[in-house]
Design a protein around this motif. Sequence first.
Motif, mmCIF file in Angstrom:
data_model
loop_
_atom_site.group_PDB
_atom_site.id
_atom_site.type_symbol
_atom_site.label_atom_id
_atom_site.label_comp_id
_atom_site.label_asym_id
_atom_site.label_seq_id
_atom_site.Cartn_x
_atom_site.Cartn_y
_atom_site.Cartn_z
ATOM 1 N N ASP A 29 97.299 21.214 83.751
ATOM 2 C CA ASP A 29 96.476 22.162 84.473
ATOM 3 C C ASP A 29 97.341 23.259 85.103
ATOM 4 N N ARG A 30 96.719 24.424 85.211
ATOM 5 C CA ARG A 30 97.309 25.539 85.941
ATOM 6 C C ARG A 30 98.708 25.905 85.445
ATOM 7 N N ILE A 31 98.803 26.193 84.146
ATOM 8 C CA ILE A 31 100.053 26.681 83.606
ATOM 9 C C ILE A 31 99.841 28.089 83.093
ATOM 10 N N THR A 32 100.888 28.872 83.085
ATOM 11 C CA THR A 32 100.775 30.261 82.659
ATOM 12 C C THR A 32 100.744 30.320 81.145
ATOM 13 N N PRO A 33 100.204 31.405 80.571
ATOM 14 C CA PRO A 33 100.180 31.541 79.117
ATOM 15 C C PRO A 33 101.560 31.416 78.483
ATOM 16 N N ASP A 34 102.616 31.835 79.215
ATOM 17 C CA ASP A 34 103.966 31.739 78.649
ATOM 18 C C ASP A 34 104.364 30.296 78.360
ATOM 19 N N LEU A 35 103.823 29.371 79.151
ATOM 20 C CA LEU A 35 104.217 27.978 79.031
ATOM 21 C C LEU A 35 103.288 27.153 78.152
ATOM 22 N N VAL A 36 102.162 27.723 77.777
ATOM 23 C CA VAL A 36 101.162 26.946 77.052
ATOM 24 C C VAL A 36 101.733 26.368 75.767
ATOM 25 N N PHE A 37 102.564 27.142 75.075
ATOM 26 C CA PHE A 37 103.089 26.708 73.789
ATOM 27 C C PHE A 37 104.580 26.379 73.856
ATOM 28 N N SER A 38 105.046 25.939 75.012
ATOM 29 C CA SER A 38 106.475 25.765 75.226
ATOM 30 C C SER A 38 107.014 24.418 74.773
ATOM 31 N N THR A 39 106.146 23.475 74.443
ATOM 32 C CA THR A 39 106.592 22.165 73.969
ATOM 33 C C THR A 39 105.715 21.733 72.799
ATOM 34 N N PRO A 40 106.203 20.814 71.961
ATOM 35 C CA PRO A 40 105.362 20.306 70.871
ATOM 36 C C PRO A 40 104.054 19.699 71.376
ATOM 37 N N ALA A 41 104.127 18.985 72.500
ATOM 38 C CA ALA A 41 102.918 18.350 73.033
ATOM 39 C C ALA A 41 101.884 19.392 73.430
ATOM 40 N N ARG A 42 102.351 20.484 74.051
ATOM 41 C CA ARG A 42 101.416 21.528 74.467
ATOM 42 C C ARG A 42 100.826 22.252 73.261
ATOM 43 N N MET A 43 101.636 22.451 72.225
ATOM 44 C CA MET A 43 101.101 23.066 71.009
ATOM 45 C C MET A 43 100.003 22.197 70.408
ATOM 46 N N GLU A 44 100.272 20.899 70.349
ATOM 47 C CA GLU A 44 99.261 20.010 69.775
ATOM 48 C C GLU A 44 98.012 19.971 70.651
ATOM 49 N N ALA A 45 98.204 20.030 71.955
ATOM 50 C CA ALA A 45 97.047 20.053 72.850
ATOM 51 C C ALA A 45 96.182 21.280 72.606
ATOM 52 N N ALA A 46 96.818 22.408 72.285
ATOM 53 C CA ALA A 46 96.056 23.613 71.980
ATOM 54 C C ALA A 46 95.220 23.429 70.722
ATOM 55 N N VAL A 47 95.794 22.779 69.718
ATOM 56 C CA VAL A 47 95.053 22.507 68.483
ATOM 57 C C VAL A 47 93.901 21.548 68.752
ATOM 58 N N VAL A 48 94.159 20.505 69.527
ATOM 59 C CA VAL A 48 93.115 19.548 69.886
ATOM 60 C C VAL A 48 91.986 20.255 70.635
ATOM 61 N N GLY A 49 92.355 21.248 71.461
ATOM 62 C CA GLY A 49 91.338 21.997 72.176
ATOM 63 C C GLY A 49 90.375 22.718 71.249
ATOM 64 N N ALA A 50 90.866 23.145 70.083
ATOM 65 C CA ALA A 50 89.981 23.786 69.111
ATOM 66 C C ALA A 50 88.952 22.785 68.577
ATOM 67 N N TYR A 51 89.406 21.574 68.257
ATOM 68 C CA TYR A 51 88.459 20.541 67.823
ATOM 69 C C TYR A 51 87.471 20.216 68.934
ATOM 70 N N ASP A 52 87.956 20.244 70.162
ATOM 71 C CA ASP A 52 87.069 19.977 71.285
ATOM 72 C C ASP A 52 85.967 21.019 71.370
ATOM 73 N N GLY A 53 86.268 22.250 70.938
ATOM 74 C CA GLY A 53 85.221 23.257 70.857
ATOM 75 C C GLY A 53 84.143 22.871 69.857
ATOM 76 N N LEU A 54 84.548 22.330 68.710
ATOM 77 C CA LEU A 54 83.560 21.848 67.740
ATOM 78 C C LEU A 54 82.727 20.720 68.327
ATOM 79 N N GLN A 55 83.329 19.928 69.232
ATOM 80 C CA GLN A 55 82.650 18.763 69.782
ATOM 81 C C GLN A 55 81.637 19.121 70.872
ATOM 82 N N SER A 56 81.487 20.384 71.166
ATOM 83 C CA SER A 56 80.519 20.793 72.181
ATOM 84 C C SER A 56 79.151 20.171 71.924
ATOM 85 N N ALA A 57 78.484 19.794 73.011
ATOM 86 C CA ALA A 57 77.130 19.257 72.899
ATOM 87 C C ALA A 57 76.175 20.264 72.282
ATOM 88 N N GLU A 58 76.491 21.547 72.398
ATOM 89 C CA GLU A 58 75.652 22.593 71.816
ATOM 90 C C GLU A 58 76.049 22.925 70.389
#
Length: 486
Positions: A29-58
């Motif tokens: 939580d509460r990280i700057t855009p510069d740090l979002v992709f700064s580690t492999p784990a954060r990169m994968e979390a960004a990809v997972v977030g895209a799938y989470d968009g597909l998982q929307s109840a709507e």
Amino acid sequence: MKVFIYYLLLVSALLSACTKKVQDITPIDRITPDLVFSTPARMEAAVVGAYDGLQSAEFLSGRTLIYADLLGDDVIDKNNFFADFARFNMLANNGLAANMWSAGYNAIARANRAKVGIEANPGIVSPAKAKEFIAETKFVRAIAHFYLVNFYAQGYTFTADASHPGIPYVTSSFTTNDPAGNVPRATVKQVYDNILLDLNDALTDLPLAQANLSLTKTRGTKAAAAALLSRVYLYKEDWTNAKTIAGRIISGEFGTFTLNASPNGVFGPGKYTTAETIFSIPNSANDNPNTNNALPQHYYETGRGDLTVSQLFLNASTDPYFAADDKRRTLILANTMPSNSGNFYTAKYPDVATRADWAPVIRYAEVLLNYAEAGARLAAGVDADAISKLNMVRDRSRVSAPQYTVASFVTKQDLINAILAERRIELAFEGHRYFDLKRTKSSYTRIDSDRTTVITATYGTDKYILPIPQAEVDKSLGILKQNPGY
């Protein structure tokens, strides 16, 4: 379109990423855009977030599949929950249509943001892993656009060259209210071309399998991209490519897939990761749609019980291919509650208690039927190969009805009709029916909530498709054009 397809600083993507999908990643939580992709784990979390968009109840975890059934002829809006949506009588500001549009473009925004961030930060992961992550974002982007264009635009063959209005195909990452995000509608052909480009790119770089079986069934793989490609080609009537790519799946090029012995072997708790599942949207007791959006809540009698099975689907006079002793009738429940007298429900989504039924987006049965239909349409006569694939699906549920042979069909159209009927039965209540009616240019009738009033859907009319949300049209200052009739 004022893409109000919200740029997520990725914080939201990280916060909402489902723990069941990548159990070893803790959202940050509460990280700057510069740090979002700064580690492999954060990169994968960004990809997972895209799938989470597909998982929307709507979107694909709930309402999108429901709407594709609701606009067809096989369910009844028993409780009048969906009002004008189920009656081809929506206004341009219909909230259900607007929510699905927003959810779909939210998933696209997440995918684009992840893709741009990964490309802008080389060296954080290996080049091969970066390609794999980018392929996953393209897969998410393609599947979201595919569902949206099929709801908000006329079908591919509505005009001879598919030059009629589609939807905006968004491939860039925009910040909120960025003027560059005001994107006009592409033609349907342009939308499909971009979907195919994304899926073919994804097919090259996606893995055969993900880190474990659950992820293999819920994240992009070569088989998932190939199966979706076969559907896209089928919808645009590119029979040759539809058959070819489906055939590559059937041959085992992308992994081993088989039908379960029982037609209900892929539905309900404990059955989501069998060899028949190719791609699903997962849910769990802690991460699922709410009681107004979840599949079991709407479809199952002891949930909300809004959607009942129409007699148009059950009766031999209107669905003559659905034999009285077909094993799939065990997936249809007669009412057990006095308040539901005379109603029938599907049992494909029984987990009312936790709303954790996975949404079955792509199954192997569909691939077999895609292959069968494409082959039947390509053949000069009655195609024996198409019949063999049709029989693979039909035979596991067939009891007393005879097996199909070449002699069962006088013309190739008779065979095509049988394949389309099999799709109706096998893929029922999984979000296919409206799209199949639409791509085959069908006008049809459905029964209203009183089980008496007949509602007619006439192919090609203005309200055969959904309205572009009027709020989006207004925000675009004339760039995004509304569908006729709204």
